[in-house]
Design an enzyme around this catalytic site. Structure first.
Site, PDB file in Angstrom:
ATOM      1  N   ASP A   1       2.131   2.585   2.710  1.00  0.00           N
ATOM      2  CA  ASP A   1       2.325   3.044   4.083  1.00  0.00           C
ATOM      3  C   ASP A   1       1.811   2.024   5.087  1.00  0.00           C
ATOM      4  O   ASP A   1       0.895   1.267   4.817  1.00  0.00           O
ATOM      5  CB  ASP A   1       1.780   4.451   4.350  1.00  0.00           C
ATOM      6  CG  ASP A   1       0.388   4.672   3.804  1.00  0.00           C
ATOM      7  OD1 ASP A   1      -0.327   3.675   3.634  1.00  0.00           O
ATOM      8  OD2 ASP A   1       0.039   5.833   3.576  1.00  0.00           O
TER       9      ASP A   1
ATOM     10  N   CYS B   1       0.816  -1.214   0.000  1.00  0.00           N
ATOM     11  CA  CYS B   1       0.000   0.000   0.000  1.00  0.00           C
ATOM     12  C   CYS B   1       0.849   1.263   0.000  1.00  0.00           C
ATOM     13  O   CYS B   1       0.357   2.345  -0.280  1.00  0.00           O
ATOM     14  CB  CYS B   1      -0.891   0.053   1.226  1.00  0.00           C
ATOM     15  SG  CYS B   1      -2.176  -1.173   1.192  1.00  0.00           S
TER      16      CYS B   1
ATOM     17  N   CYS C   1      -3.445   9.506   5.633  1.00  0.00           N
ATOM     18  CA  CYS C   1      -2.423   9.295   6.668  1.00  0.00           C
ATOM     19  C   CYS C   1      -3.040   9.438   8.064  1.00  0.00           C
ATOM     20  O   CYS C   1      -2.698   8.686   8.976  1.00  0.00           O
ATOM     21  CB  CYS C   1      -1.278  10.295   6.512  1.00  0.00           C
ATOM     22  SG  CYS C   1      -0.379  10.117   4.978  1.00  0.00           S
TER      23      CYS C   1
ATOM     24  N   CYS D   1       5.280   8.203   3.827  1.00  0.00           N
ATOM     25  CA  CYS D   1       5.732   9.531   3.435  1.00  0.00           C
ATOM     26  C   CYS D   1       5.828  10.435   4.651  1.00  0.00           C
ATOM     27  O   CYS D   1       5.516  10.041   5.768  1.00  0.00           O
ATOM     28  CB  CYS D   1       4.786  10.100   2.396  1.00  0.00           C
ATOM     29  SG  CYS D   1       3.096  10.185   2.981  1.00  0.00           S
TER      30      CYS D   1
END
Lengths: 281, 383
Positions: A37, A35, A105, A61
């Site tokens: 992350d 994926c 995120c 990231c």
């Protein structure tokens, strides 16, 4: 470069609470290498039942690292009941906001926290399992997760759902299904009278009137010059449904027209948060 | 702080000689080259001199060079113009690793009813030419295959592709935006029909490109309007930038051997240094048939955007094929087409050098990057 806040960059450069706990009370793991992350979160409770220690490890990231770091700072010292109420918006707000495309995120942070609490409550026996039917196969996102972000963040378009959960961002096959989920949740919200607040202080009627005026004045003349037209089908909160008519209906740059002309004008003259979708026959 | 620019495949620093050559055309020499008076008359010869310099870099005739606004325009003009000239339903053969400036128009042609074939690549980023031969055997087609890849630097065997295409009677366009100025191109030996190049990849400014069109190539006009560029591209010519592009091509022709020796040596030193100092690092793509200035490296278990932000903090500019840097959610289509595993794809970094880089630049990155990789791996749940 992304438009990250100073706080995001600070938490990325100097992440708080990195590492592992030797004997954690709860562990939550979400995401995967595929994926792009992944987050492993663990906590230890103090004698008072509050989170005494919390650690994380993140692959991802800058904003994924910053969101994880922010999450640990937010929940440190909380009881599990308090921690369970932390939302992805709390994480984004703590960081002074995240770029729209990076909201996933913050969602990953909330999911890891939930998984860790669940892991503790089940006595460390269960690991986080996917709940409900998988809608997006590329990123393993379930119906339950999509419903939840739509409800909590008043999302109106598939694009927004992709920004928040990644669902629909791979092969794109699940986009129609996401659209159906959005429509269903929006409908529920409307019935429950908890519709997303209208932009500014307009009533819904005022808003519809303004949208119509803007279409008549700013958009329709432009489309008619090329033999096209459009019709306003529905307005639900900030979601505006339109249908193209005439030449526009057959035009292969209609998608562009919708985003760069219709949506841009409505955002300019009605409200910033308007999202336009096209009703397909 | 040091400033190390290792992102020359994205854009390059305009050469001071280029900037200087352009100056008069912003001020005293502002005439329209098409005008029938001395204002235009003074300007036109400079434009034609520039055309000759661009042609010389490719060993083409000046009359075969059409100036455009950018590399993307050159690609669109070639692909749409040639497909239209071939007629409705003409087949288009391309590759899965092309730049979006080629994939975009090809996919539009598919929507318009053309049969578009995208050839895959192997783990080293190379084509299987037997597949191309088989596709060519199926009938007339437009072939558009890049000379060199922008992300990995992998060079396709254009000599053989051109020979096969010519034998099959197909039309061949190549996107040579990354190759022009870095490797020798001679359209007399490599019979491509059309070739795109962009100024800002070879030390001219942004906003100028060119398309080489071999004499006799059937190409419908893309930009309708005036008679400029022999009716191939309407619009008053961007004289200052055309002059700049001419000067840049002239410089490129003179420094080609430096690219292939000094720049290649710097790139190799960077690559070797990083492979030695960073565990679990690897190079993506064919290392033999490759642009002299490019290396695409993967650092496992960490993510590209994080690496770039830490590099930027110490003054180093590079780029990444990771999902997060592009705003899309999946890693680069080039890296994925090569079958690079996800563990490495998200952590891919492209370093692209130029003749303005020094050994100190390389040593600085070799000294500092391992620490960044280590820091991010300390954060990674997969290590």
């Amino acid at each position: 470069m992304w438009d990250y806040t100073a706080k995001v960059l600070d938490h990325f450069r100097n992440p708080r609470n990195v590492g592992t706990i030797r004997k954690p009370d709860g562990v939550g793991e979400v995401g995967s290498l595929a994926c792009g992350d992944a987050l492993k979160l663990m906590f230890r409770l103090g004698p008072d039942g509050r989170i005494a220690e919390v650690k994380f490890k993140t692959f991802g990231c800058a904003s994924a690292i910053a969101s994880s770091s922010a999450l640990t700072e937010i929940i440190k010292g909380m009881t599990l009941e308090e921690a369970a109420r932390v939302t992805n918006q709390d994480i984004a707000a703590y960081l002074g906001g995240l770029p729209e495309q990076k909201m996933h995120c913050s969602v990953m942070g909330r999911e890891a926290l939930e998984a860790a609490i669940e892991n503790y409550r089940s006595g460390g026996r269960t690991r986080h399992v996917l709940e409900g039917k998988v809608v997006c196969r590329c990123f393993g996102v379930t119906e339950v997760e999509i419903e939840r972000v739509v409800r909590e963040n008043s999302l109106a378009t598939v694009e927004q759902v992709t920004n928040y959960t990644k669902a629909g961002g791979g092969c794109g096959n699940c986009r129609p299904e996401i659209e159906t989920i959005i429509a269903r949740v929006q409908e529920e919200l409307r019935k429950a009278g908890k519709q997303a607040p209208a932009a500014g202080r307009m009533t819904n009627l005022q808003k519809i009137r303004l949208i119509e005026e803007t279409i008549n004045r700013e958009i329709r003349p432009m489309l008619q010059r090329d033999g096209g037209d459009l019709e306003l089908i529905d307005v639900e909160g900030s979601r505006v449904v339109i249908a193209f008519r005439g030449m526009c209906a057959r035009c292969n740059v209609a998608e562009f027209t919708m985003k760069d002309v219709v949506e841009a004008r409505l955002r300019e003259f009605v409200a910033e948060d308007i999202a336009v979708v096209e009703e397909k026959p | 702080m040091r400033n190390v620019y290792f992102d020359n495949n994205a854009t390059t620093q305009p050469a001071p000689e280029v900037v200087e050559a352009m100056q008069p055309f912003f001020a005293e020499l502002w005439g329209n080259p098409s005008s029938m008076h001395h204002f235009g008359g003074q300007v036109a010869p400079h434009m034609e001199a520039a055309r000759a310099k661009v042609a010389a870099l490719l060993h083409a005739e000046p009359s075969e060079i059409v100036f455009t606004g950018c590399g993307t325009e050159s690609d669109n003009m070639a692909i749409r113009g040639a497909a239209e000239a071939l007629g409705r339903g003409a087949r288009v053969i391309t590759t899965r690793v092309e730049h979006p400036a080629v994939l975009g128009p090809c996919r539009r042609l598919r929507e318009e009813g053309h049969d578009v074939v995208e050839l895959g690549v192997d783990a080293s980023g190379q084509l299987n030419l037997d597949e191309l031969r088989a596709e060519l055997a199926r009938g007339p087609a437009l072939v558009t295959i890049m000379w060199a890849n922008n992300e990995t630097g992998v060079i396709f065997p254009m000599d053989r592709i051109a020979a096969m295409t010519r034998e099959a009677g197909a039309v061949l366009h190549t996107d040579a935006v990354q190759a022009a100025g870095k490797v020798p191109i001679d359209v007399r030996d490599t019979p491509v029909d059309m070739l795109s190049l962009a100024g800002h990849k070879l030390h001219a400014p942004k906003g100028i490109g060119a398309l080489y069109v071999r004499k006799g190539t059937r190409l419908n006009t893309f930009m309708l309007g005036g008679h400029q560029e022999h009716g191939r591209r309407g619009g008053t010519e961007n004289v200052p930038y055309i002059v700049g592009l001419g000067r840049a091509c002239e410089l490129a022709a003179a420094t080609l051997s430096e690219e292939r020796t000094r720049v290649a040596a710097l790139r190799d030193r960077l690559e070797k240094g990083l492979l030695a100092s960073c565990p679990d690092a690897s190079v993506n793509g064919d290392r033999v048939n490759r642009l002299p200035n490019t290396t695409n490296m993967s650092f496992q278990y960490i993510e590209g955007e994080s690496i770039l932000y830490h590099l930027s903090d110490i003054g180093v500019a590079a780029s990444s094929g990771s999902a997060c840097t592009s705003g899309s959610l999946e890693p680069s289509h080039v890296i994925r087409a090569m079958g690079v595993p996800f563990t490495a794809a998200h952590g891919s970094i492209r370093f692209s050098l130029s003749r303005y880089n020094t050994g100190e630049d390389v040593d600085f990155v070799v000294a500092r990057l391992p620490e960044i990789v280590q820091r991010l791996r300390a954060l990674s749940p997969f290590v």
